[in-house]
Enzyme design. Structure first.
Site, PDB file in Angstrom:
ATOM      1  N   GLU A   1      36.773  38.886  35.616  1.00 26.00           N
ATOM      2  CA  GLU A   1      38.173  39.284  35.543  1.00 26.00           C
ATOM      3  C   GLU A   1      38.365  39.838  34.129  1.00 26.00           C
ATOM      4  OE1 GLU A   1      42.752  37.658  35.595  1.00 26.00           O
ATOM      5  OE2 GLU A   1      41.133  36.503  34.729  1.00 26.00           O
TER       6      GLU A   1
ATOM      7  N   ASP B   1      36.978  33.683  34.941  1.00 26.67           N
ATOM      8  CA  ASP B   1      38.375  33.913  34.608  1.00 26.67           C
ATOM      9  C   ASP B   1      38.540  34.338  33.145  1.00 26.67           C
ATOM     10  OD1 ASP B   1      41.315  33.525  35.291  1.00 26.67           O
ATOM     11  OD2 ASP B   1      41.120  32.122  33.612  1.00 26.67           O
TER      12      ASP B   1
END
Length: 691
Positions: free
Chosen positions: A367, A314
């Site tokens: 990401e 993330d």
């Protein structure tokens, strides 16, 4: 040779590796463990608190006092340890850390494998080393031999707490989820499930992205062995598991990592580096070797102990840039005066190299939303070493385009075509994720322009386009049946809309589309090469129509795609094809069973010897408004058989017609002769009578 010194079975070599950033299984050394020392069973506790004055274990076993559970320091390692025989599994505990400033900080164990159910914040003693008997040996073996780059990958992203909930508002457990989610995902044609964070977190509203337990599966949904059951069942059904993981930041909660021993232990000391003020979180200090050991050990732990198949890292962008979401004067340049976080880059390279080496074909997904180069290139080629990167640019451009009035789309055609300028610069996943259906952005269906009925046709077109563009696929839960409301983390999906015909038909469409993707190699086996894609006509902005060919290793597998992004029907639309023959419509988003009107029913188109751009042949197809269709060239023998059948049918019809004509003619002659004879006899009788 002298025997290596140990402290309750913690070796000097383990601490050396930990302090040098190379102990990738530091969870075996730190945390609470059931061990045997000199033939005596007990629990060993170990924690890294380098600036602590003293450390004791407090819990429900000593009235949270802990003076009977004082830990000892292991030389200069910063690690404190203790071994106690009166501890049992399932007990709550924390570390009481006396700081240099005289304060005592009560901290959860950073390496705990189980945490107290929120709102409690304690750690829990638990032995997970052999608490589940795995049955996925064949899956793990096959995974190690096959790269996902040349395999289909269609990911279903879910938030466990809101996929479904019980009538009384309670969560589904990991086991309940396994028994209901896995058959659903398999039936729908997904290859992987991506779990939003299941590492322990205190606040439901963070969706799991503010982690306090990097080795602890959240107890919201059950025990660790229940989670293993879920993953095992996925593997037995040929479904992979990807887990969201957050090494970019951590929350400020008092029981967490912030100021762990009264000083910045896990975070940068300089707040210009160590805080994300807009998120209210702390940034890991990637310059510290022990932090590197901690983070890489966390990733390693989930792969080893829980058999997960991949990690989506993330907020990678926030790790790469020192000035991420910071104004001038709020960040510190690196040693070369730039804005890159060089130690974070080194950490990511090391992480990806370790995971790829130790777990062959384990997926590391970034990401990452910027133009940082070589995200999916190997570290030895100066890349970051990820296997995949989310294509955020494609997602933003495409959703912006689909929200426009079709009248204005011709002036924004490049929003769809620009992707192919960089489609093979990285190994991409095309994400239609949870981030796009929250915070007032609307559900995926409601992003489509138009009234209720128009939205469904447009959404089917979007999904057909998305499933046939280069890159692996990912759709957030609810998108498969057209959830109307935005996603809400504290309520289940709108499963009730499946009682409405349009949503039910959309659900069937997504299922069939997923299976079409799985069954057609051209849509995935050359995903990382220009050999897998060829434009037919990318320049028809006037009509807002795209046509292209997805190519496999064999021409027979190729799929021709025609997507019309306006509600205007085009009964005759020319496209080029490279080979002569007959092209059959094999999938159409406007089919009645998917909620379309099926105004256009022709299934087979024959080529004309007419050049189209750089292609030698042309076919004229009929395309419905707001639709996408896929065509495949019929095999020569199939086409010949079809032609022969048609010819035979025509010949048979002609023969039948001739036979019927001759028979009719004979019958007519016979009837005429009979009539004349009868008339003659009648005339004779009449004459005789008259006489």
């Amino acid at each position: 040779m002298t025997e290596e010194k140990t402290w309750a079975n913690i070796s000097r070599f383990q601490t050396y590796l930990f302090n040098s950033g190379d102990n990738f299984k530091s969870y075996e050394m730190l945390g609470s463990h059931k061990v045997k020392i000199d033939g005596v069973d007990g629990w060993r506790f170990a924690v890294w608190a380098p600036k602590a004055v003293s450390v004791r274990v407090v819990g429900d076993f000593n009235d949270w006092n802990g003076y009977d559970k004082m830990l000892e320091r292991i030389e200069t390692s910063g690690v404190w340890y203790g071994f106690f025989t009166d501890i049992e599994e399932g007990m709550l505990y924390k570390y009481a850390i006396e700081a240099e400033n005289g304060e005592t900080y009560y901290k959860a164990d950073p390496y705990a494998v189980k945490s107290e159910l929120r709102p409690g914040t304690a750690s829990v003693t638990k032995d997970i080393s052999n608490n589940y008997k795995w049955g996925d040996k064949a899956w793990i073996s096959a995974r190690s031999k096959n790269s996902t780059l040349t395999e289909p990958m269609n990911i279903y992203e879910i938030h466990i707490g809101s996929w479904k909930i019980h009538d009384d508002g309670s969560f589904y457990t990991y086991r309940e989820l396994a028994d209901e989610l896995v058959p659903y995902v398999k039936k729908m044609g997904y290859t992987h499930i991506e779990l939003m964070p299941i590492t322990e977190y205190p606040f439901d509203g963070s969706w799991g992205y503010q982690v306090t337990g990097f080795f602890s599966a959240t107890t919201r949904y059950g025990e660790s062995e229940d989670l293993k059951y879920l993953i095992d069942k996925c593997h037995k059904n040929h479904i992979g598991i990807i887990m969201d993981w957050v090494p970019a930041h951590f929350p400020r909660d008092a029981h967490g990592l912030r100021m762990f021993d009264g000083t910045p232990v896990y975070e940068y000391a300089d707040p210009r580096l160590g805080e994300h003020k807009d998120w209210g979180t702390m940034v890991f200090d990637y310059s510290k070797s022990e932090v590197i050991s901690f983070l890489i050990s966390s990733a390693y732990f989930w792969a080893e102990q829980y058999h997960i198949d991949g990690i989506r890292v993330d907020a990678v962008s926030s790790m790469l840039y020192r000035d991420y979401s910071r104004n001038d004067g709020e960040w510190v340049p690196n040693e070369y005066g730039g804005n890159g976080n060089l130690e974070a880059v080194d950490f990511l390279k090391k992480l990806n190299k370790i995971m790829g080496t130790e777990f062959p074909n384990f997926m590391m997904v970034a990401e990452e939303s910027t133009a940082w180069p070589l995200v999916t290139a190997p570290p030895e080629n100066d890349g970051l070493g990820f296997n995949y990167k989310w294509n955020m640019g494609w997602m933003n451009d495409t959703l912006r385009y689909m929200g426009m009035d079709p009248y204005f789309r011709k002036d924004n055609h490049s929003l769809l075509t620009f992707m192919m300028m960089y489609a093979y610069s990285e190994n991409y996943i095309l994400p239609l994720s949870h981030d796009e259906v929250v915070h007032g952005k609307g559900s995926m269906l409601n992003k489509m322009f138009g009234e209720y009925d128009e939205k469904f046709a447009a959404y089917r077109t979007l999904l057909g386009y998305y499933m046939t563009m280069p890159g692996k696929k990912m759709l957030f839960m609810g998108g498969e049946f057209g959830q109307m409301l935005e996603w809400r983390y504290d309520d289940q999906l709108e499963w009730n809309v499946l009682e409405i015909d349009k949503h039910k038909r959309l659900h069937q469409y997504v299922k069939d589309l997923n299976h079409f993707y799985m069954e057609n190699k051209a849509l995935w086996e050359l995903d990382t090469s220009w050999d897998g894609f060829r434009w037919v006509n990318e320049a028809d902005s006037e009509n807002s129509v795209l046509s292209y060919i997805r190519r496999g290793r064999h021409a027979a597998d190729n799929v021709v795609v025609v997507a019309n992004f306006t509600p205007v029907e085009r009964p005759i639309y020319k496209i080029g094809v490279p080979l002569a023959g007959e092209y059959e419509v094999v999938f159409h988003s406007s089919a009645v069973k998917y909620g379309g009107n099926k105004r256009i029913t022709k299934k087979v188109y024959k080529t004309k010897n007419m050049q189209f751009s750089d292609m030698m042949y042309t076919i004229e197809v009929a395309i419905d408004g707001n639709s996408v269709m896929f065509l495949k060239k019929k095999p020569a023998d199939k086409a010949a058989a079809s032609k022969k059948k048609t010819t035979t049918s025509k010949t048979a019809k002609k023969t039948t017609d001739k036979t019927e004509s001759a028979t009719a003619k004979k019958a007519a002659v016979k009837k005429t002769t009979a009539t004349k004879t009868a008339a003659k006899k009648t005339s004779t009788r009449t004459n005789k009578s008259a006489k």
